[in-house]
Design a protein around this motif. Sequence first.
Motif, mmCIF file in Angstrom:
data_model
loop_
_atom_site.group_PDB
_atom_site.id
_atom_site.type_symbol
_atom_site.label_atom_id
_atom_site.label_comp_id
_atom_site.label_asym_id
_atom_site.label_seq_id
_atom_site.Cartn_x
_atom_site.Cartn_y
_atom_site.Cartn_z
ATOM 1 N N SER A 88 -19.141 -45.277 -10.971
ATOM 2 C CA SER A 88 -19.899 -46.363 -10.335
ATOM 3 C C SER A 88 -18.930 -47.473 -9.967
ATOM 4 O O SER A 88 -18.170 -47.939 -10.823
ATOM 5 C CB SER A 88 -20.956 -46.923 -11.289
ATOM 6 N N LYS A 344 -24.504 -59.647 -19.017
ATOM 7 C CA LYS A 344 -25.227 -60.475 -18.028
ATOM 8 C C LYS A 344 -24.482 -60.501 -16.700
ATOM 9 O O LYS A 344 -25.084 -60.383 -15.638
ATOM 10 C CB LYS A 344 -25.361 -61.920 -18.550
ATOM 11 N N GLU A 345 -23.166 -60.684 -16.752
ATOM 12 C CA GLU A 345 -22.364 -60.765 -15.524
ATOM 13 C C GLU A 345 -22.456 -59.472 -14.715
ATOM 14 O O GLU A 345 -22.653 -59.504 -13.493
ATOM 15 C CB GLU A 345 -20.901 -61.045 -15.874
ATOM 16 N N PHE A 347 -24.820 -57.385 -14.597
ATOM 17 C CA PHE A 347 -26.154 -57.266 -14.010
ATOM 18 C C PHE A 347 -26.385 -58.291 -12.903
ATOM 19 O O PHE A 347 -26.789 -57.943 -11.792
ATOM 20 C CB PHE A 347 -27.215 -57.413 -15.104
ATOM 21 N N LYS A 348 -26.113 -59.550 -13.201
ATOM 22 C CA LYS A 348 -26.428 -60.618 -12.238
ATOM 23 C C LYS A 348 -25.504 -60.639 -11.028
ATOM 24 O O LYS A 348 -25.939 -60.866 -9.905
ATOM 25 C CB LYS A 348 -26.424 -61.972 -12.944
ATOM 26 N N LYS A 349 -24.220 -60.376 -11.258
ATOM 27 C CA LYS A 349 -23.252 -60.411 -10.156
ATOM 28 C C LYS A 349 -23.216 -59.109 -9.374
ATOM 29 O O LYS A 349 -23.065 -59.101 -8.154
ATOM 30 C CB LYS A 349 -21.850 -60.678 -10.706
ATOM 31 N N PHE A 350 -23.327 -57.967 -10.113
ATOM 32 C CA PHE A 350 -23.075 -56.674 -9.476
ATOM 33 C C PHE A 350 -24.253 -55.701 -9.549
ATOM 34 O O PHE A 350 -24.126 -54.547 -9.166
ATOM 35 C CB PHE A 350 -21.837 -56.017 -10.119
ATOM 36 N N ASN A 351 -25.374 -56.176 -10.088
ATOM 37 C CA ASN A 351 -26.581 -55.352 -10.199
ATOM 38 C C ASN A 351 -26.324 -54.046 -10.962
ATOM 39 O O ASN A 351 -26.830 -52.983 -10.610
ATOM 40 C CB ASN A 351 -27.146 -55.056 -8.796
ATOM 41 N N TYR A 352 -25.493 -54.121 -12.006
ATOM 42 C CA TYR A 352 -25.157 -52.948 -12.813
ATOM 43 C C TYR A 352 -25.635 -53.158 -14.246
ATOM 44 O O TYR A 352 -25.268 -54.146 -14.899
ATOM 45 C CB TYR A 352 -23.645 -52.682 -12.794
ATOM 46 N N ILE A 353 -26.475 -52.233 -14.716
ATOM 47 C CA ILE A 353 -26.980 -52.346 -16.091
ATOM 48 C C ILE A 353 -26.014 -51.622 -17.023
ATOM 49 O O ILE A 353 -25.796 -50.414 -16.906
ATOM 50 C CB ILE A 353 -28.413 -51.762 -16.219
ATOM 51 N N LEU A 395 -30.900 -59.209 -20.929
ATOM 52 C CA LEU A 395 -31.139 -59.255 -19.474
ATOM 53 C C LEU A 395 -32.551 -59.664 -19.089
ATOM 54 O O LEU A 395 -32.829 -59.901 -17.914
ATOM 55 C CB LEU A 395 -30.824 -57.886 -18.856
ATOM 56 N N ILE A 397 -35.233 -57.875 -18.986
ATOM 57 C CA ILE A 397 -35.826 -56.864 -18.107
ATOM 58 C C ILE A 397 -36.364 -55.718 -18.970
ATOM 59 O O ILE A 397 -36.079 -55.666 -20.163
ATOM 60 C CB ILE A 397 -34.809 -56.291 -17.083
#
Length: 433
Positions: A88, A344-345, A347-353, A395, A397
């Motif tokens: 990824s 968090k970074e 997820f929020k910056k790169f949309n990666y969980i 997150l 979510i």
Amino acid sequence: MKLYNLKDIKEQVNFSQAVKRGLGRKQGLFFPETIPRISKKKIKKLINETFITRSQKILSIFIGSEIEKSIINKSIQKAFSFPGPKISYITKKILCCELFHGPTLAFKDYGARFMAQILSLLNAEKKSITILTATSGDTGAAVAHAFYKMKNIRVVVLYPKGKISKIQRKLFCTLGHNITTIAVDGSFDECQKLVKKAFNDIEIKKYTQLNSANSINISRLLAQICYFFEIFHLIPESIHNKIIISVPCGNFGNLTAGLIAKSMGLPVKKFILSTNSNNTVPRYLKTGIWNPYKTISTMSNAMDISRPNNWPRVQKILQKEQWKINKHLEYGSVSEESTKKNIKELFKKFNYISEPHASVAYTLLKKSINKKDLYGIFLGTAHPIKFQETVEKILQIKLQKPQVISKIIHLKELSYNIKPNFNTLKKILINHQ
């Protein structure tokens, strides 16, 4: 393949003996007498092969003529019959290699399933074998599933009570049949201590043929070499000589496998040894003093190990290759706060969980990728769902459950509960044949 005991060089064994014994005298680890070198031309050819074909060739180089090639090939095909590693892209220069697409959603599926196939193959006399292992999170499930319902093989897994996630537990504590699970009221290191004591106990040896499925077993370690080669198959050839790989480290089996791959000729520029707050090795590399503290419970629980078993193997490779720290191997530890911040970074910056172990590796990697010509890969060693409560809380979510988890989440757990008392474990091992 010849191997020797790192604590007693006079004890020399072949591959089959090393697999069956697990550990050598004085609790020593078996190590290859020589690590095979592969030319650049052959490495390039190998990288272009399929994962299964390449793995068959790599493992055959190590095992040699000891086991018939066609039999080894079948064992590997059976062991790796699940979706392989995936890459990824987080940024153009930072990638995650996901190793969690196997049956128990963790990288340990590779080593555990190969070991199960080999051990079953080597047990031609159909003797009763007990696999005794300790887990800090993912090993238990991988080993239990790999050996589940295998004839003449019983698995006993010890784990630190209350210190692994619910989903990690459900994956191996609900199986029954030939799988026995034991919750120990203590740390992973205490579980490991009980396992080591059992291997030294004369009475247990009299009643039970013991083997270990931790990353100390050479078969598991060799299987893990294979996915480091797959990484280079999955990335553009133009960046092959510019790669740094960050490895989340607990018992150091993964890093050992990566360093062996590099020693064989895989063009990894550098590895990063990434730990959480259980930072015995980073402190040792900084000060030269080996001083394990008491194990701390963290959100990256599979790395909550203060006395990593595979460290002597890492040291042996560094010594043999004369690789200098920082040039070939960087190191560092990551706090809980930074682990959380980078989940968090991502997820929020790169949309990666991501989950805590991968976050530890990512945290140290991004500090290293400061030169224009370098690319970084961090290993994703477990599916985020295995740390559902932690990830969802950080997150805010809801994670989607893979089908394998939906099937087991409501099953009853079948574990024994014990204090870290050796005599209690001994009774379980001897009385439940």
